[in-house]
Structure formats: structure tokens, C-alpha cells
Write an enzyme that holds these catalytic residues in place. Sequence first.
Site, PDB file in Angstrom:
ATOM      1  N   THR A 144       0.834  -1.198   0.000  1.00 35.23           N
ATOM      2  CA  THR A 144       0.000   0.000   0.000  1.00 35.23           C
ATOM      3  C   THR A 144       0.868   1.247   0.000  1.00 35.23           C
ATOM      4  OG1 THR A 144      -1.542   1.305   1.340  1.00 35.23           O
ATOM      5  CG2 THR A 144      -0.224  -0.291   2.530  1.00 35.23           C
ATOM      6  N   SER A 179      -1.609   3.420  10.707  1.00 34.17           N
ATOM      7  CA  SER A 179      -2.519   2.414  11.288  1.00 34.17           C
ATOM      8  C   SER A 179      -1.770   1.096  11.408  1.00 34.17           C
ATOM      9  CB  SER A 179      -3.765   2.213  10.410  1.00 34.17           C
ATOM     10  OG  SER A 179      -3.496   1.293   9.358  1.00 34.17           O
ATOM     11  N   TYR A 181      -2.935  -1.782  10.419  1.00 32.11           N
ATOM     12  CA  TYR A 181      -3.081  -2.475   9.125  1.00 32.11           C
ATOM     13  C   TYR A 181      -1.937  -2.077   8.181  1.00 32.11           C
ATOM     14  CZ  TYR A 181      -4.037  -2.254   4.206  1.00 32.11           C
ATOM     15  OH  TYR A 181      -3.864  -2.285   2.851  1.00 32.11           O
ATOM     16  N   HIS A 182      -1.731  -0.756   8.024  1.00 31.18           N
ATOM     17  CA  HIS A 182      -0.675  -0.310   7.113  1.00 31.18           C
ATOM     18  C   HIS A 182       0.693  -0.819   7.576  1.00 31.18           C
ATOM     19  CE1 HIS A 182      -3.804   2.733   5.889  1.00 31.18           C
ATOM     20  NE2 HIS A 182      -3.233   2.579   4.712  1.00 31.18           N
ATOM     21  N   LYS A 185       1.683  -4.163   6.392  1.00 36.49           N
ATOM     22  CA  LYS A 185       2.164  -4.186   5.001  1.00 36.49           C
ATOM     23  C   LYS A 185       3.660  -3.857   4.935  1.00 36.49           C
ATOM     24  CE  LYS A 185      -1.846  -4.767   2.634  1.00 36.49           C
ATOM     25  NZ  LYS A 185      -2.222  -5.235   1.302  1.00 36.49           N
TER      26      LYS A 185
HETATM   27  N1  USQ Z   1     -11.346   9.989   4.875  1.00 35.56           N
HETATM   28  C1  USQ Z   1     -12.218  11.052   5.038  1.00 35.56           C
HETATM   29  N2  USQ Z   1     -13.545  10.766   5.185  1.00 35.56           N
HETATM   30  C2  USQ Z   1     -14.037   9.503   5.170  1.00 35.56           C
HETATM   31  C3  USQ Z   1     -13.143   8.428   4.990  1.00 35.56           C
HETATM   32  C4  USQ Z   1     -11.793   8.705   4.856  1.00 35.56           C
HETATM   33  O1  USQ Z   1     -11.822  12.222   5.045  1.00 35.56           O
HETATM   34  O2  USQ Z   1     -15.265   9.338   5.325  1.00 35.56           O
HETATM   35  C5  USQ Z   1      -9.904  10.262   4.693  1.00 35.56           C
HETATM   36  C6  USQ Z   1      -9.004   9.519   5.669  1.00 35.56           C
HETATM   37  O3  USQ Z   1      -8.872  10.220   6.887  1.00 35.56           O
HETATM   38  C7  USQ Z   1      -7.712   9.428   4.875  1.00 35.56           C
HETATM   39  C8  USQ Z   1      -8.166   9.351   3.408  1.00 35.56           C
HETATM   40  O4  USQ Z   1      -9.526   9.794   3.413  1.00 35.56           O
HETATM   41  O5  USQ Z   1      -6.945  10.574   5.030  1.00 35.56           O
HETATM   42  C9  USQ Z   1      -8.103   7.968   2.818  1.00 35.56           C
HETATM   43  O6  USQ Z   1      -8.842   7.082   3.649  1.00 35.56           O
HETATM   44  P1  USQ Z   1      -9.543   5.776   3.049  1.00 35.56           P
HETATM   45  O7  USQ Z   1     -10.452   5.226   4.106  1.00 35.56           O
HETATM   46  O8  USQ Z   1     -10.126   6.091   1.720  1.00 35.56           O
HETATM   47  O9  USQ Z   1      -8.297   4.838   2.784  1.00 35.56           O
HETATM   48  P2  USQ Z   1      -7.318   4.063   3.787  1.00 35.56           P
HETATM   49  O10 USQ Z   1      -7.870   3.891   5.147  1.00 35.56           O
HETATM   50  O11 USQ Z   1      -5.976   4.717   3.690  1.00 35.56           O
HETATM   51  O12 USQ Z   1      -7.249   2.618   3.177  1.00 35.56           O
HETATM   52  C10 USQ Z   1      -7.586   2.309   1.822  1.00 35.56           C
HETATM   53  C11 USQ Z   1      -7.794   0.813   1.761  1.00 35.56           C
HETATM   54  C12 USQ Z   1      -6.489   0.113   2.126  1.00 35.56           C
HETATM   55  C13 USQ Z   1      -5.384   0.616   1.185  1.00 35.56           C
HETATM   56  C14 USQ Z   1      -5.254   2.131   1.281  1.00 35.56           C
HETATM   57  C15 USQ Z   1      -4.281   2.717   0.300  1.00 35.56           C
HETATM   58  O13 USQ Z   1      -8.828   0.423   2.663  1.00 35.56           O
HETATM   59  O14 USQ Z   1      -6.666  -1.292   2.022  1.00 35.56           O
HETATM   60  O15 USQ Z   1      -4.157   0.034   1.556  1.00 35.56           O
HETATM   61  O16 USQ Z   1      -6.549   2.707   0.964  1.00 35.56           O
HETATM   62  S1  USQ Z   1      -3.506   4.175   0.953  1.00 35.56           S
HETATM   63  O17 USQ Z   1      -4.549   5.108   1.407  1.00 35.56           O
HETATM   64  O18 USQ Z   1      -2.688   4.754  -0.086  1.00 35.56           O
HETATM   65  O19 USQ Z   1      -2.700   3.756   2.094  1.00 35.56           O
END
Ligand code: USQ
Length: 395
Positions: A144, A179, A181-182, A185
Amino acid sequence: MNILVLGGDGYLGWPTSMHFATRGHEVLAVDNYLRRTIARQTDSEALIPTPNLQKRAEIFEAVSGHEVQVEIGDCTNYRFMERIFSEFEPDAVVHYAEQPSAPYSMIGYEEARETLNNNLNATLNVIHAVKEHVPDCHIIKLGTMGEYGTPDIDIPEGWIEIEHNGRSDEFLFPRQTGSLYHTTKIMDTDLLWFYVRMNDLRVTDLMQGPVYGLSTPEADMDDRLVPNFHYDDIFGTAVNRFLTQAVAGVPLTVYGEGGQIRGYLNINDTLQCVELAAENPVDPGELRILNQFTETFSVNELAEQVQRVGNEMGLSVDIQHIENPRQEPEDHRYNPDNSGLLELGLEPHYMTDEVVADMLERLLQYEDRIEEDRILPRVSWNPETEEEEASEPVS
Ligand code: USQ
């Protein structure tokens, strides 16, 4: 090729299985339904009903004439994995079999342990099964972009040259996540790198950003082949959540300032990237790290696009900044390299207004199924907001 897809029932595993099968490869999809189980436990089931993996494979074969073989089993069980690898003899294994939710991993001790156990044991088992039974097999591992965190320097593709006291050497880029989870990875990457050095394995680690979309050529053949679409705070990503919130008439939940930037990609580009990795295997003893995203934008920019397109379609879309339940920088530099997959031939699909409108149109069909109590965050790991935000514990 013989392509083994671990986590074949998942949001990406199922479309990947259909994609390779359609291109004439032998595909075996393996899953133990962990995500479906956690989704039931946490009241976070997918918006659109999806038949189980065996049923989806039957439907897919009936409409396409292509076969996806299915095995239901647990990748943390090494005897099971040994049987799968020695019988199927994969040329490439695509390893998605991980607990993928950052919020789930931060609920408490049990969820942390389950995430750690599942993710690391599955990866260790893949490594050993390959080493013992199919040493030439190319491991394609989904990492990720979150492994890098949001450092105040440019983010390369995995490796950095460090100069120290007049000498220099190349190392894995320093990583720091937000997190558990991250963090699993990162640990996976370290495990893979160790075994690449010790045992000459072939590994591609794809550092993927958040993926969006529910339409692929294969999934569009029958409504029941749709990828799992989650909109809750546990499995739903920001894109899917904002789209669903727009359809439900609920304000878009931007966490904190909304300046959090991520690298996004369309689900069709995930399929391209994984296929490009499989078609271009690395040599034994190489760990190739590729950053898998096509464009970067902030949470605010994403919310504004969903609002603009939604309002043009006659929806009434508001944006609300709520206390951030996560511990993460909300205003930061983000300049990651993503040239590797483009050089291999990736042709990006960007998040145009038309793409957003198509997703909204599709979700409008399921408006009645949206459960609004899954929308506000139920899990918090921000010490400043933990007390007031984590309204109801989910376990
Ligand atoms: N966020 C909001 N509002 C929401 C949900 C999320 O502002 O209702 C924000 C979060 O705080 C964060 C960003 O949007 O800053 C991304 O959050 P996300 O829930 O879209 O993504 P994340 O938790 O990081 O995880 C997802 C996948 C995970 C993958 C990751 C890639 O669930 O499996 O590894 O995206 S990355 O984000 O590049 O780490």
C-alpha cells in the site's frame, strides 16, 4: 499461465480472477471469507448483494464460458497452502489475502492481533510454499502507498540512495504508517525482502493507493458479478463513502481539514497493473517495488468533485468537516513517483466527472439499501477526539 489469486472473494480479488480467466489463463481463486465474516461482525456488509465465491464462479462461467476454479480455505494454514501450491503449480501468485481495513485494525487488542496474525502469517506461508514447492513462481504482493506515510520529501518507488559519512548505499525507503493495518504491510515488505535475499525469490510489491469503481468489463456482464462495494466506516474508502453519502442525501464526511492527499486509481487500472506485473516477471533474487496509482488529490478535492457532479445530477450534496477519528497529518507534502507501471504500459483511466456520474447512477439503484448508521465513524484512534467520536464500539 497458472495464476493463483489469494483473497479471490475480495473487492479486487474477484475482478482480478475474472480478468485473468477471460484472457485465457488458468485461474484458481482462494478465500476463507474473512472479510465477509468481519463485515457481519461489525455491521459493515456491502451495499450490493454478492453471491458467495463458488456461486459467482458458476455465474461467471455461464455468462462468459471461462472458468475460475475455487478453493475455500485459510491462507494462514500452511498445510492447506502447501497443497494448493503443489497441486496447482502457479506461475504467478497474486496475494491479496489480507485484512485490508485500517479502522478495523485500530479497534482494540483482538482486532489488532487478528490483523497481524492474518496478514503476516498469510505472507509467510506464501513465501514458504513458493520456496518449497514452486521456487520459480512470481509473487505479486499487494502492498500500500500508506507504507510510506506522508514524509516531507519526495517518495520514490521503494528504494532510496542514502549518503552517510561520505559513503552511499541503497535501502528500502524509510516507512511510517498511520494504522496497524498499514504497518503489517511494511512488515510484509520486510519479510519478502529478507527471503528474496536468502532464497532468490521473484517478488513484485505493488504499493497501491485507494481504489475506486464497481464496473469492469467482466463484472458488467451480470449484476451478480459486481465487486464488493462498501460504504461503511470500516471497509468503505473515502471515494465509495462520499458517493454513497451523496446518494443518501447525507453530508460528505471529510475528516478534519481535508488536506490529506492520496494516490488514487480506478479498479480497471488495478487489473491492468497486476496483469502488467504478471506479464513482466522479475528475475530471481529481485524485489521490484512499483507505486500503483494514477493521480493524486486531497480529500477536499474529492469531496468537491462528488458534490459538483452530484448537484449537476439533481442531488443535493453538502460537505461537512467532522473531527478526524484518525491520527494523520491533514496538511502535508505528497509527491510520489509512479513512473514504473506507466513504463510497463499502464494506460490510466482518470476520475473524470463522467466516471463519477456513472458511479452515482449505479448507486442510485441501491439507495434503499443504504443504512445511515454505518456512515459516521464508529472507530477512533485520535486521542484528541476518541472520547466524543467513537460513539458506539463495534466489538
Ligand atoms: N477519509 C475522510 N472521510 C471519510 C473516509 C476517509 O476524510 O469518510 C480520509 C481519511 O482520513 C484518509 C483518506 O480519506 O486521510 C483515505 O482514507 P480511506 O479510508 O479512503 O483509505 P485508507 O484507510 O488509507 O485505506 C484504503 C484501503 C487500504 C489501502 C489504502 C491505500 O482500505 O486497504 O491500503 O486505501 S492508501 O490510502 O494509499 O494507504
